[in-house]
Design a protein around this motif. Structure first.
Motif, PDB file in Angstrom:
ATOM      1  N   ASN A   1       2.601  10.205 -42.477  1.00 15.02           N
ATOM      2  CA  ASN A   1       3.975   9.955 -42.063  1.00 15.02           C
ATOM      3  C   ASN A   1       4.899  10.884 -42.798  1.00 15.02           C
ATOM      4  O   ASN A   1       4.466  11.692 -43.628  1.00 15.02           O
ATOM      5  CB  ASN A   1       4.348   8.489 -42.284  1.00 15.02           C
ATOM      6  CG  ASN A   1       4.163   8.087 -43.762  1.00 15.02           C
ATOM      7  OD1 ASN A   1       4.357   8.923 -44.654  1.00 15.02           O
ATOM      8  ND2 ASN A   1       3.763   6.843 -44.007  1.00 15.02           N
ATOM      9  N   LEU A   2       6.191  10.786 -42.522  1.00 17.89           N
ATOM     10  CA  LEU A   2       7.142  11.742 -43.067  1.00 17.89           C
ATOM     11  C   LEU A   2       7.195  11.680 -44.586  1.00 17.89           C
ATOM     12  O   LEU A   2       7.228  12.728 -45.256  1.00 17.89           O
ATOM     13  CB  LEU A   2       8.539  11.466 -42.488  1.00 17.89           C
ATOM     14  CG  LEU A   2       9.644  12.441 -42.926  1.00 17.89           C
ATOM     15  CD1 LEU A   2       9.312  13.867 -42.487  1.00 17.89           C
ATOM     16  CD2 LEU A   2      10.992  12.014 -42.363  1.00 17.89           C
TER      17      LEU A   2
ATOM     18  N   GLU B   1      13.174  12.192 -37.030  1.00 18.60           N
ATOM     19  CA  GLU B   1      13.070  11.567 -38.354  1.00 18.60           C
ATOM     20  C   GLU B   1      13.767  12.400 -39.409  1.00 18.60           C
ATOM     21  O   GLU B   1      14.419  11.876 -40.327  1.00 18.60           O
ATOM     22  CB  GLU B   1      11.593  11.387 -38.745  1.00 18.60           C
ATOM     23  CG  GLU B   1      10.956  10.149 -38.136  1.00 18.60           C
ATOM     24  CD  GLU B   1       9.648   9.784 -38.836  1.00 18.60           C
ATOM     25  OE1 GLU B   1       9.692   9.382 -40.009  1.00 18.60           O
ATOM     26  OE2 GLU B   1       8.586   9.960 -38.205  1.00 18.60           O
ATOM     27  N   LEU B   2      13.613  13.726 -39.313  1.00 18.00           N
ATOM     28  CA  LEU B   2      14.267  14.584 -40.285  1.00 18.00           C
ATOM     29  C   LEU B   2      15.781  14.470 -40.181  1.00 18.00           C
ATOM     30  O   LEU B   2      16.486  14.455 -41.204  1.00 18.00           O
ATOM     31  CB  LEU B   2      13.844  16.052 -40.057  1.00 18.00           C
ATOM     32  CG  LEU B   2      12.386  16.387 -40.388  1.00 18.00           C
ATOM     33  CD1 LEU B   2      12.083  17.834 -40.021  1.00 18.00           C
ATOM     34  CD2 LEU B   2      12.097  16.169 -41.878  1.00 18.00           C
ATOM     35  N   LYS B   3      16.295  14.404 -38.961  1.00 15.10           N
ATOM     36  CA  LYS B   3      17.746  14.269 -38.789  1.00 15.10           C
ATOM     37  C   LYS B   3      18.262  12.940 -39.334  1.00 15.10           C
ATOM     38  O   LYS B   3      19.410  12.849 -39.782  1.00 15.10           O
ATOM     39  CB  LYS B   3      18.111  14.397 -37.307  1.00 15.10           C
ATOM     40  CG  LYS B   3      17.985  15.814 -36.760  1.00 15.10           C
ATOM     41  CD  LYS B   3      18.438  15.890 -35.313  1.00 15.10           C
ATOM     42  CE  LYS B   3      18.400  17.330 -34.799  1.00 15.10           C
ATOM     43  NZ  LYS B   3      18.878  17.414 -33.390  1.00 15.10           N
ATOM     44  N   ALA B   4      17.413  11.959 -39.324  1.00 18.16           N
ATOM     45  CA  ALA B   4      17.828  10.657 -39.831  1.00 18.16           C
ATOM     46  C   ALA B   4      17.873  10.616 -41.353  1.00 18.16           C
ATOM     47  O   ALA B   4      18.535   9.742 -41.927  1.00 18.16           O
ATOM     48  CB  ALA B   4      16.866   9.568 -39.308  1.00 18.16           C
ATOM     49  N   ASN B   5      17.234  11.561 -42.015  1.00 18.03           N
ATOM     50  CA  ASN B   5      17.134  11.515 -43.470  1.00 18.03           C
ATOM     51  C   ASN B   5      17.849  12.667 -44.186  1.00 18.03           C
ATOM     52  O   ASN B   5      18.057  12.583 -45.404  1.00 18.03           O
ATOM     53  CB  ASN B   5      15.662  11.551 -43.888  1.00 18.03           C
ATOM     54  CG  ASN B   5      14.933  10.267 -43.511  1.00 18.03           C
ATOM     55  OD1 ASN B   5      15.021   9.256 -44.188  1.00 18.03           O
ATOM     56  ND2 ASN B   5      14.206  10.305 -42.381  1.00 18.03           N
ATOM     57  N   TYR B   6      18.218  13.743 -43.442  1.00 18.18           N
ATOM     58  CA  TYR B   6      18.784  14.914 -44.116  1.00 18.18           C
ATOM     59  C   TYR B   6      20.057  15.388 -43.429  1.00 18.18           C
ATOM     60  O   TYR B   6      20.264  15.142 -42.221  1.00 18.18           O
ATOM     61  CB  TYR B   6      17.770  16.067 -44.137  1.00 18.18           C
ATOM     62  CG  TYR B   6      16.547  15.745 -44.969  1.00 18.18           C
ATOM     63  CD1 TYR B   6      16.567  15.934 -46.357  1.00 18.18           C
ATOM     64  CD2 TYR B   6      15.384  15.253 -44.366  1.00 18.18           C
ATOM     65  CE1 TYR B   6      15.432  15.647 -47.121  1.00 18.18           C
ATOM     66  CE2 TYR B   6      14.271  14.960 -45.125  1.00 18.18           C
ATOM     67  CZ  TYR B   6      14.299  15.163 -46.513  1.00 18.18           C
ATOM     68  OH  TYR B   6      13.191  14.868 -47.272  1.00 18.18           O
ATOM     69  N   ASP B   7      20.888  16.079 -44.223  1.00 25.09           N
ATOM     70  CA  ASP B   7      22.111  16.668 -43.681  1.00 25.09           C
ATOM     71  C   ASP B   7      21.850  18.028 -43.020  1.00 25.09           C
ATOM     72  O   ASP B   7      22.493  18.375 -42.037  1.00 25.09           O
ATOM     73  CB  ASP B   7      23.149  16.851 -44.804  1.00 25.09           C
ATOM     74  CG  ASP B   7      23.564  15.522 -45.414  1.00 25.09           C
ATOM     75  OD1 ASP B   7      23.720  14.543 -44.661  1.00 25.09           O
ATOM     76  OD2 ASP B   7      23.709  15.482 -46.654  1.00 25.09           O
ATOM     77  N   TYR B   8      20.927  18.787 -43.611  1.00 26.68           N
ATOM     78  CA  TYR B   8      20.613  20.114 -43.082  1.00 26.68           C
ATOM     79  C   TYR B   8      19.106  20.295 -42.995  1.00 26.68           C
ATOM     80  O   TYR B   8      18.372  19.915 -43.936  1.00 26.68           O
ATOM     81  CB  TYR B   8      21.209  21.226 -43.952  1.00 26.68           C
ATOM     82  CG  TYR B   8      22.712  21.349 -43.823  1.00 26.68           C
ATOM     83  CD1 TYR B   8      23.279  22.094 -42.794  1.00 26.68           C
ATOM     84  CD2 TYR B   8      23.540  20.693 -44.731  1.00 26.68           C
ATOM     85  CE1 TYR B   8      24.661  22.197 -42.696  1.00 26.68           C
ATOM     86  CE2 TYR B   8      24.921  20.785 -44.619  1.00 26.68           C
ATOM     87  CZ  TYR B   8      25.472  21.543 -43.598  1.00 26.68           C
ATOM     88  OH  TYR B   8      26.838  21.643 -43.480  1.00 26.68           O
ATOM     89  N   ILE B   9      18.676  20.839 -41.887  1.00 24.37           N
ATOM     90  CA  ILE B   9      17.253  21.121 -41.665  1.00 24.37           C
ATOM     91  C   ILE B   9      17.104  22.635 -41.453  1.00 24.37           C
ATOM     92  O   ILE B   9      17.725  23.195 -40.548  1.00 24.37           O
ATOM     93  CB  ILE B   9      16.710  20.362 -40.434  1.00 24.37           C
ATOM     94  CG1 ILE B   9      16.924  18.858 -40.597  1.00 24.37           C
ATOM     95  CG2 ILE B   9      15.235  20.705 -40.219  1.00 24.37           C
ATOM     96  CD1 ILE B   9      16.605  18.065 -39.342  1.00 24.37           C
TER      97      ILE B   9
END
Length: 816
Positions: free
Chosen positions: A666-667, A706-714
């Motif tokens: 998982n992430l 999922e990344l967008k839900a946890n971080y401001d910038y990807i």
């Protein structure tokens, strides 16, 4: 249309780049210039300048006073102008120069070793080598002579690794190759001792006038040279000038030895005088030879007639004629005088006929052969033959022997000669008829002697025959005397007015400074040619402005060279110019996000054309500047074929995005913390067999969500777009895309694909990121975008480069 123009511009020659590239090679120009100037300087101080001396001579029309008017030299030679041209051609002819070189043995040189070159000591050498005439002498190889005392010397040579040498016989000028037993040799000899080597035969003798000049323990060199090459060297440096219409000729010779010039020029004129006088005398010589044959025949007849007269007078006791026969005898004598004149004419025609049959050169006719010739046809033919012979003689000095013009001239001369012979035969026949007529009259008068006693008649007949033979003999003697007198009184038509002389003339002045100009050009031209060739065939991107010509994609930022040990340039040196460049990129990205009214998590994708353009370096530092601003940032390594980012953060790549995409982890299990605050990294993980399929599946959509839900910038580090299609599949997840272009690395044609996609609207929100910019590079372009302010940035950026010593700066010039 815009794409077409962009591609067309990329093929145009970049003159500005060419100029800057050429300027950037200044250090090589300086190096080549120093080498060139040094070489020229060394050549100049080793240059031995020659001398040029001259002599003046004039060509005169010296008529022999014993020549008749119709045999003057003006008529024979075509005037003084024709004679000057003939002399000029002779002086320039190779045959003439061969005679001079042979006469002075100039194929043999004497020299001593100077500081930089061997010095020709012709005319001042204390000895000479008397070579065996029939021997073959080595050519092109110096033979060293070193005197240990006044009479003993050591002869030696060193031919290197040669196994055979070339030798020439100077009698017949033949050349052959002689095998060497040993390439080196040394042996002592005494003066006048015969030297018997396979390719060097003769003896060294002392020149008495210079006997004291022999230097002990000094190296002298004797060298035979190829005869034809020696002649060519003198021909090429020998000049003859003549002002039009003037009989004055000026001869000049350039050589490194003045004594050789003096001897050569004066000997050249002497040989010319000798040959010209010999040619003039040849006419008289031929005439004398012919008359001598006739005298021998007539003398025999005269002796026989005298014997007959004496015998008859003794046997008949007759010593005088009667008075009554006096008048009759006078009449017969008159007829004999007429006959004598005709016989003289016959003799002249016989001389002319003999000259035509025995001579090869008809540029002049001998005086005895032309006296008594009054036939106008024969005189006209003589003039034509002389004209053709002069033309042939002139051509022989400058034209090859086998050309057709000589055949034509010979045919014309032969035809005229045949016509003259026929005319002579006709005239002689006519004279014969006249003699027959006179003989008839003489016979008629002699018949009147029938009244005289028989003994008196016989005596008269014998006496007349004797007088006739004596008259003929006297005529031949007179002709021979004339020919001898002409020969003895002949003088050369060439007068040496001012002989060549050494009066202290200096060497020829040559401006050697111009050679330094050529040295500069020799250093500059290769640099310019090299810069032109490289620029013409160069297809790499060297300055940010190149991007404007190649694509319609905007330039987002310019990043300088990374001087740190790893890719964490922003983290390691946050005040460096590179860090400021990435902050400028961050600001530009935020402007793009704001322009498109994006809220929440922002995604940026970083790609390039090929590997090695700094895509991973840019991804790491873009993520770092976002994290250092306090934003939660994640750097995702999606280059599944060639993962890199884990090494710079000292983290493990065994677990990463691949594990998430295939459902193993998982992430939270694939995210790894870094030493950069607020920056997490997801490495690519193990290399999968199907990377493209993993990036286009539904699992990838969930991964991004999922990344967008946890971080401001990807920040997505993707594969090179020019090599694989994976990056195109990821563009839909990116709010902004950065296409990395590296200075002096990315090729122009690599931008064709992304430019075409952008023009078609398949790729949006994409910008160029110019990486590895070096403002001190080859092209000298300045550029903005927050980078490259040089000295103006002092105090704002970290001092990235320690102060260099002068020596290190010089070394650094040649490391670039």
């Amino acid at each position: 249309m815009e794409d077409h123009l962009s591609n067309g511009n990329s093929q145009m020659f970049d003159f500005k780049a060419f100029v800057y590239r050429a300027i950037s090679y200044w250090k090589w120009f300086v190096l080549l210039l120093i080498v060139g100037l040094y070489v020229v300087y060394q050549q100049n101080i080793r240059r031995e300048f020659p001398y040029t001396l001259e002599a003046s001579l004039t060509v005169q029309d010296d008529k022999n006073p014993l020549f008749t008017s119709n045999t003057s030299l003006v008529f024979n030679y075509g005037g003084i102008s024709g004679k000057v041209q003939e002399v000029l051609l002779n002086l320039k002819s190779r045959k003439h120069h061969e005679k001079v070189v042979d006469s002075l043995n100039l194929y043999l040189t004497y020299s001593t070793q100077g500081r930089f070159y061997k010095t020709d000591i012709y005319g001042s050498q204390p000895f000479k080598f008397v070579g065996l005439d029939s021997a073959y002498q080595v050519i092109g190889q110096p033979i060293k002579i070193n005197f240990s005392d006044a009479n003993t010397f050591t002869l030696s040579y060193d031919f290197g690794e040669a196994t055979k040498v070339t030798a020439q016989n100077y009698l017949d000028k033949s050349i052959k190759t002689i095998a060497l037993k040993t390439p080196t040799f040394s042996k002592s000899y005494t003066l006048n001792e015969y030297i018997d080597l396979p390719f060097f035969k003769g003896s060294i003798v002392k020149i008495k006038a210079k006997a004291k000049a022999i230097a002990i323990n000094t190296d002298y060199f004797i060298q035979y040279n190829n005869f034809n090459s020696t002649v060519s060297s003198f021909v090429n440096n020998y000049a003859v000038t003549n002002q039009q219409g003037s009989p004055l000729l000026v001869t000049r010779l350039t050589n490194k030895n003045k004594a050789k010039i003096v001897d050569y020029i004066n000997t050249s004129v002497f040989i010319l005088e000798r040959d010209q006088l010999q040619r003039k005398n040849q006419y008289a010589i031929n005439t004398v030879a012919f008359i001598d044959k006739q005298l021998a025949r007539v003398k025999g007849q005269l002796n026989r007639k005298a014997d007959s007269l004496n015998d008859f007078m003794r046997s008949n006791k007759i010593f005088d004629l009667e008075n009554e026969s006096t008048l009759l005898s006078a009449k017969i004598e008159g007829y004999n005088d007429q006959k004598e004149i005709l016989n003289q004419s016959l003799l002249s025609y016989d001389l002319l006929k003999n000259y035509l049959l025995t001579s090869q050169d008809f540029t002049s006719f001998p005086a005895p052969a032309l006296q008594g010739i009054d036939d106008p046809n024969i005189s006209a033919s003589i003039s034509k033959i002389i004209s053709l012979s002069i033309q042939k003689s002139t051509l022989e000095s400058s034209v090859r022997d086998n050309v057709s013009v000589f055949g034509d001239l010979n045919n014309q001369i032969e035809s005229l000669k045949n016509v003259m012979l026929e005319n002579i035969a006709s005239v002689k026949t006519n004279i014969g008829y006249q003699i027959q007529s006179i003989n008839s009259k003489i016979y008629s008068s002699e018949s009147q002697y029938s009244t005289l006693p028989e003994s008196q008649q016989k005596l008269e007949a014998i006496e007349r025959e004797y007088l006739l033979s004596q008259s003929t003999y006297n005529l031949y003697l007179a002709k021979r005397g004339e020919a001898d007198l002409i020969k003895a009184s002949n003088i050369s038509d060439i007068i040496l007015i001012e002989p060549a002389k050494d009066i202290g003339q200096g060497r020829n002045k040559v401006n050697l400074s111009i050679r330094y100009v050529f040295a500069v050009l020799a250093a500059l031209i290769p640099i310019i040619i090299l810069a032109f060739i490289i620029t013409f065939f160069d297809n790499k991107i060297h300055v940010p402005s190149d991007l404007e010509k190649l694509a319609n994609i905007p330039l987002l930022g310019v990043v300088g060279k990374n001087d740190t040990d790893n890719n964490l340039a922003v983290f390691n040196k946050p005040k460096s110019a590179v860090a400021e460049a990435f902050r400028a990129v961050r600001s530009s990205l935020q402007f793009i996000y704001k322009k498109h009214e994006l809220e929440g998590t922002k995604t940026v994708m970083v790609t390039s054309s090929i590997s090695g353009e700094g895509k991973t370096f840019c991804s790491i530092n873009i993520a770092s500047v976002f994290a250092l601003s306090g934003k939660k940032t994640v750097l995702v390594g999606l280059d599944l074929r060639k993962p890199k980012i884990f090494g710079d953060f000292d983290i493990d790549n065994s677990i990463g995005a691949v594990n998430y995409l295939i459902g193993q982890k998982n992430l939270s299990e694939v995210v790894q913390k870094t030493k950069v605050e607020h920056l997490d990294v997801i490495t690519s993980g193990p290399i999968p067999p199907n990377p493209s399929e993993l990036l286009i599946g539904e699992q990838m959509d969930r991964f991004i969500e999922e990344l967008k839900a946890n971080y401001d910038y990807i920040v997505l580090d993707t594969p090179p777009l020019g090599l694989v299609a994976d990056a195109f599949e990821l563009i839909e997840y990116a709010d902004a895309s950065l296409y990395v272009v590296r200075q002096d690395y990315t090729k122009k044609e690599m931008l064709g694909l992304i430019n075409d996609k952008h023009n078609k609207g398949e790729v949006k929100n994409i910008s160029f990121l110019y990486n590895f910019y070096d403002q001190k590079g080859k092209y000298g372009y300045g550029y903005g975008y927050g980078y490259g302010y040089g000295a103006y940035g002092n105090g704002y950026h970290e001092n990235e480069v320690e102060k260099l010593t002068v020596l290190n700066k010089i070394k650094g010039l040649f490391k670039k």
